[in-house]
Design a protein around this motif. Structure first.
Motif, PDB file in Angstrom:
ATOM      1  N   VAL A 192      49.852  46.405  50.560  1.00 32.37           N
ATOM      2  CA  VAL A 192      49.548  47.105  49.434  1.00 32.37           C
ATOM      3  C   VAL A 192      49.393  48.616  49.911  1.00 32.37           C
ATOM      4  O   VAL A 192      49.672  49.091  51.244  1.00 32.37           O
ATOM      5  CB  VAL A 192      48.717  47.592  48.770  1.00 32.37           C
ATOM      6  N   ASP A 193      50.632  49.829  49.429  1.00 32.99           N
ATOM      7  CA  ASP A 193      49.856  51.180  49.833  1.00 32.99           C
ATOM      8  C   ASP A 193      48.398  51.704  49.677  1.00 32.99           C
ATOM      9  O   ASP A 193      48.146  51.809  49.210  1.00 32.99           O
ATOM     10  CB  ASP A 193      50.511  52.045  48.561  1.00 32.99           C
ATOM     11  N   LEU A 194      48.171  51.336  50.904  1.00 32.34           N
ATOM     12  CA  LEU A 194      46.943  52.313  51.240  1.00 32.34           C
ATOM     13  C   LEU A 194      47.001  53.599  51.787  1.00 32.34           C
ATOM     14  O   LEU A 194      45.944  53.680  52.886  1.00 32.34           O
ATOM     15  CB  LEU A 194      45.560  50.857  51.691  1.00 32.34           C
ATOM     16  N   ARG A 253      42.662  51.007  44.024  1.00 31.54           N
ATOM     17  CA  ARG A 253      42.218  49.628  43.587  1.00 31.54           C
ATOM     18  C   ARG A 253      40.895  49.489  43.586  1.00 31.54           C
ATOM     19  O   ARG A 253      40.174  47.719  43.524  1.00 31.54           O
ATOM     20  CB  ARG A 253      42.453  48.939  45.524  1.00 31.54           C
ATOM     21  N   LEU A 254      39.621  50.381  43.012  1.00 36.27           N
ATOM     22  CA  LEU A 254      38.633  50.043  42.900  1.00 36.27           C
ATOM     23  C   LEU A 254      38.615  49.268  41.602  1.00 36.27           C
ATOM     24  O   LEU A 254      39.023  49.034  40.390  1.00 36.27           O
ATOM     25  CB  LEU A 254      38.122  51.309  42.736  1.00 36.27           C
ATOM     26  N   GLY A 255      37.220  47.561  42.192  1.00 31.94           N
ATOM     27  CA  GLY A 255      37.036  47.317  40.351  1.00 31.94           C
ATOM     28  C   GLY A 255      36.595  48.150  39.850  1.00 31.94           C
ATOM     29  O   GLY A 255      35.473  48.587  40.389  1.00 31.94           O
ATOM     30  N   ALA A 256      35.911  47.484  38.311  1.00 29.03           N
ATOM     31  CA  ALA A 256      35.743  48.391  37.593  1.00 29.03           C
ATOM     32  C   ALA A 256      33.744  47.694  37.636  1.00 29.03           C
ATOM     33  O   ALA A 256      33.249  48.426  37.036  1.00 29.03           O
ATOM     34  CB  ALA A 256      36.042  47.552  35.975  1.00 29.03           C
ATOM     35  N   GLN A 257      33.565  46.546  38.518  1.00 28.90           N
ATOM     36  CA  GLN A 257      31.901  46.020  38.642  1.00 28.90           C
ATOM     37  C   GLN A 257      31.362  47.278  39.505  1.00 28.90           C
ATOM     38  O   GLN A 257      30.521  47.361  39.565  1.00 28.90           O
ATOM     39  CB  GLN A 257      32.244  44.899  39.208  1.00 28.90           C
ATOM     40  N   ALA A 287      40.119  45.226  43.918  1.00 29.87           N
ATOM     41  CA  ALA A 287      40.497  44.458  42.780  1.00 29.87           C
ATOM     42  C   ALA A 287      42.137  44.168  43.556  1.00 29.87           C
ATOM     43  O   ALA A 287      42.891  44.778  43.250  1.00 29.87           O
ATOM     44  CB  ALA A 287      40.468  44.939  41.396  1.00 29.87           C
ATOM     45  N   PRO A 288      42.925  43.075  43.739  1.00 32.07           N
ATOM     46  CA  PRO A 288      43.461  43.101  44.148  1.00 32.07           C
ATOM     47  C   PRO A 288      44.580  42.839  43.297  1.00 32.07           C
ATOM     48  O   PRO A 288      44.813  42.797  42.403  1.00 32.07           O
ATOM     49  CB  PRO A 288      43.673  41.043  44.921  1.00 32.07           C
ATOM     50  N   PRO A 289      45.815  43.584  43.517  1.00 27.29           N
ATOM     51  CA  PRO A 289      46.796  43.779  42.774  1.00 27.29           C
ATOM     52  C   PRO A 289      48.112  42.763  42.332  1.00 27.29           C
ATOM     53  O   PRO A 289      47.587  41.685  42.909  1.00 27.29           O
ATOM     54  CB  PRO A 289      48.071  44.666  43.724  1.00 27.29           C
ATOM     55  N   ARG A 290      48.402  42.635  40.814  1.00 28.39           N
ATOM     56  CA  ARG A 290      48.603  41.547  40.148  1.00 28.39           C
ATOM     57  C   ARG A 290      49.794  41.376  40.708  1.00 28.39           C
ATOM     58  O   ARG A 290      50.735  40.349  40.767  1.00 28.39           O
ATOM     59  CB  ARG A 290      49.126  41.959  38.765  1.00 28.39           C
ATOM     60  N   GLY A 322      43.925  37.817  41.962  1.00 24.71           N
ATOM     61  CA  GLY A 322      42.203  37.203  42.411  1.00 24.71           C
ATOM     62  C   GLY A 322      41.009  37.445  42.317  1.00 24.71           C
ATOM     63  O   GLY A 322      41.488  38.580  41.421  1.00 24.71           O
ATOM     64  N   PRO A 323      40.082  36.969  42.939  1.00 25.39           N
ATOM     65  CA  PRO A 323      39.176  37.600  42.235  1.00 25.39           C
ATOM     66  C   PRO A 323      39.245  39.089  43.254  1.00 25.39           C
ATOM     67  O   PRO A 323      39.251  39.076  44.241  1.00 25.39           O
ATOM     68  CB  PRO A 323      38.122  37.158  42.559  1.00 25.39           C
ATOM     69  N   LEU A 324      37.824  39.675  43.056  1.00 24.28           N
ATOM     70  CA  LEU A 324      37.293  40.506  43.523  1.00 24.28           C
ATOM     71  C   LEU A 324      36.908  40.674  44.660  1.00 24.28           C
ATOM     72  O   LEU A 324      36.385  39.771  45.381  1.00 24.28           O
ATOM     73  CB  LEU A 324      36.330  41.506  42.414  1.00 24.28           C
TER      74      LEU A 324
END
Length: 598
Positions: free
Chosen positions: A77-79, A88-92, A122-125, A130-132
């Motif tokens: 993934v491009d980071l 990539r930050l998860g909503a939680q 959050a891993p990209p679709r 996958g899980p956070l």
């Protein structure tokens, strides 16, 4: 070494752009770096750390070469920029690296400013999702010429497992594991939120403190599993009979708290009375059958009865205490300090009655027989305190001893009981008596001398006297109790450990104390026919006592089946309703009291 303190060293080992990111010139920095050992990156990789450096001005983000090992789901993934990483930050996530930097306190003096953040990625679709993945991010940011952050470096590591464990621990602290009801701490938070609303829009709310009656007796009669089932059923019944926005919390033990939003006094009374009825009208289903229970409730209404959760809870408990009084209503609403004032007045009245009874010789004895297990013949008697009031009515110890202990009168009551018992022993040479001694009496430095004088006045009776000490008393001051027993036994007095099993005295301490008898606590005896746990416990106590060569008295023996079982285990004496209740005895001609109140 702390994670954030490793950030500088991690970056100094050399960083690279992610494989998927476009080529970029190395990030130039002006901060001096300390040379790292040749295996530093291997060390960081082995402990799951991934170093990074972020040029905040250009938004270029460089990573250590163990990116694929630490974040395998993000290897392709491009980071390469802060923006790409932030996507990539998860909503939680409650925060982010950027938030941690811009909200960090302090200013850069050339050494950087520490920051720390915990967030989820959050891993990209497109790579399978996958899980956070929860991340701990520690590092330093450095300021540009304008004083604002211009670059940062640090290390990240995956803490998903730790975060999940902490989440479970937080939930267990907020919700009761047995019933699923919220905890008292979480209830206090909700109460504080309601109390903190603007006064113009704030609505009154009520807290009902619901207490299940006689849970101890239910546990002893039906077993603790059935008791737990009743508690679970009570929580469910409470939730089913309040509004959706009302809250049910496990307050403590057999107590639940129900928070009723937008509720005044009359509504609280109505709801409380309805809950009492729905609890009592239908038995609770358990594995051993249906069991009927009842409850009592203390109610408060906020903010009238308190402007903090602590005050509200205290007042709710006072209201519940009032509801638990003999002949009281099952539902009591708190009313200022009237209950406490009445309680103080009642305590003063009891204290005055005790003083008058001592001065006017209205302290009397009742004898309950203790019989030989093999023959059923009376071996000796336990002398029990009775106080005759001025109107002629009799008061039992449970009604006065708690207040007498608080007011310092219990020592004088103990002395009078012992004095009366000694007089009975002198009047009847065939009589043997045991008396109880309170904690206050045992810890009174003057009592041993008083006892020695009393046995001299009533000469020749000490070897027919037994003093009972509760097992829990021993924990208070073991060495003093041991010395007291030694001194008294020189006079011929015997000693019994009362309520054996209630305080869990260690085997070592029991051996060091020179007891003659142990009296097994009746709460363990009364249900040994029904309760396998009680049978095991009492059998263990009897085996221990017999091993130490102690005589055994079983209290609360109420039926022949229990007596036969205990006799088979080697119990020496029985005491209980099967062999006789306590009977008042007339005082023989006696000498002047050894102690008299002024």
């Amino acid at each position: 070494m702390q994670l954030r303190h490793l950030a500088d060293k991690a970056v100094s080992t050399g960083l690279q752009e992610p494989a998927s990111s476009p080529a970029a010139a190395p990030i130039q920095t002006t901060e001096p770096r300390q040379p790292a050992g040749p295996d530093a990156l291997d060390i960081f990789a082995s402990i799951g750390m991934l170093a990074y450096e972020w040029d905040i001005v250009t938004d270029r983000l460089g990573w250590g070469d163990n990116l694929a090992e630490v974040l395998p789901g993000f290897a392709d993934v491009d980071l390469s920029s802060g923006r790409a990483y932030g996507e990539r930050l998860g909503a939680q996530s409650a925060t982010s690296r950027f938030d941690a930097i811009v909200t960090a306190t302090g200013s850069d003096d050339g050494n950087g400013v520490l920051f720390n953040a915990i967030y989820a990625l959050a891993p990209p679709r497109e790579t399978g999702g996958g899980p956070l993945v929860w991340i701990e991010d520690c590092g330093k940011w450095f300021a540009g010429r304008d004083g604002r952050p211009c670059r940062a470096h640090g290390v990240v590591r995956v803490i998903t497992e730790r975060h999940e464990m902490e989440r479970r621990m937080t939930r267990s602290a907020q919700f009761d594991a047995l019933t699923g009801a919220m905890s008292r701490a979480l209830l206090a938070e909700h109460s504080l939120r309601l109390l903190g609303q603007p006064e113009k829009t704030r609505k009154p709310f009520a807290i009902l403190l619901v207490a299940l009656e006689n849970l101890f007796a239910l546990n002893r009669t039906y077993g603790y599993d059935a008791g737990d089932e009743i508690i679970v059923g009570l929580a469910s019944r409470l939730r089913s009979n309040v509004r959706v926005n009302d809250l049910v919390a496990r307050y403590a033990g057999n107590k639940f708290a129900v928070l009723l939003e937008n509720c005044d006094v009359e509504q609280a009374k109505s709801t409380g009375q309805r809950l009492i009825e729905v609890i009592a009208q239908t038995p609770f289903t358990t594995e051993i059958g249906s069991i009927s229970v009842s409850a009592r409730i203390g109610a408060v209404v906020a903010p009238r009865d308190g402007r903090s959760p602590a005050v509200l809870f205290q007042h709710a408990e006072e209201a519940l205490d009032a509801a638990r009084q003999r002949n009281a209503q099952r539902l009591v609403c708190y009313a200022t300090s009237l209950a406490r004032d009445n309680g103080r007045l009642h305590a003063l009245q009891i204290s005055d009655s005790v003083v008058s009874a001592l001065n006017e010789r209205r302290v009397e004895l009742a004898f309950q027989p203790i019989v030989q297990a093999q023959t059923g013949q009376t071996a000796f008697y336990e002398a029990l305190l009775r106080v005759r009031l001025a109107d002629g009515s009799i008061v039992v110890p449970g009604d006065i001893l708690p207040i007498a202990e608080k007011s310092g009168l219990v020592r004088l009551l103990d002395q009078r009981v012992l004095e009366l018992a000694l007089a009975q022993l002198r009047a009847d040479p065939s009589l043997r008596i045991s008396v109880n001694a309170s904690v206050a009496t045992l810890h009174d430095p003057e009592w041993p001398e008083w006892l020695a004088n009393a046995t001299r006045v009533y000469a020749g009776v000490a070897d027919r006297l037994t003093i009972e000490i509760t097992e829990t008393t021993l924990i208070d001051d073991f060495d003093k109790t041991r010395q007291l027993i030694t001194d008294c036994k020189r006079q011929g007095i015997k000693f019994a450990m009362d309520d054996f099993g209630a305080g869990h005295t260690s085997f070592r301490n029991l051996r060091l104390l020179d007891f003659d008898f142990v009296k097994i606590d009746g709460v363990f005896v009364q249900n040994i026919i029904k309760s396998q746990d009680d049978r095991f416990f009492v059998r263990t106590l009897t085996d221990l006592a017999r091993h130490l060569g102690l005589k055994i008295v079983a209290e609360w023996v109420e039926d022949e089946e229990t007596a036969q079982l205990l006799q088979g285990w080697g119990v020496d004496y029985f005491q209980g309703s099967l062999y006789g209740s306590a009977v008042m005895v007339a005082a023989p001609g006696e000498s002047q009291p050894l102690a008299r109140l002024a």
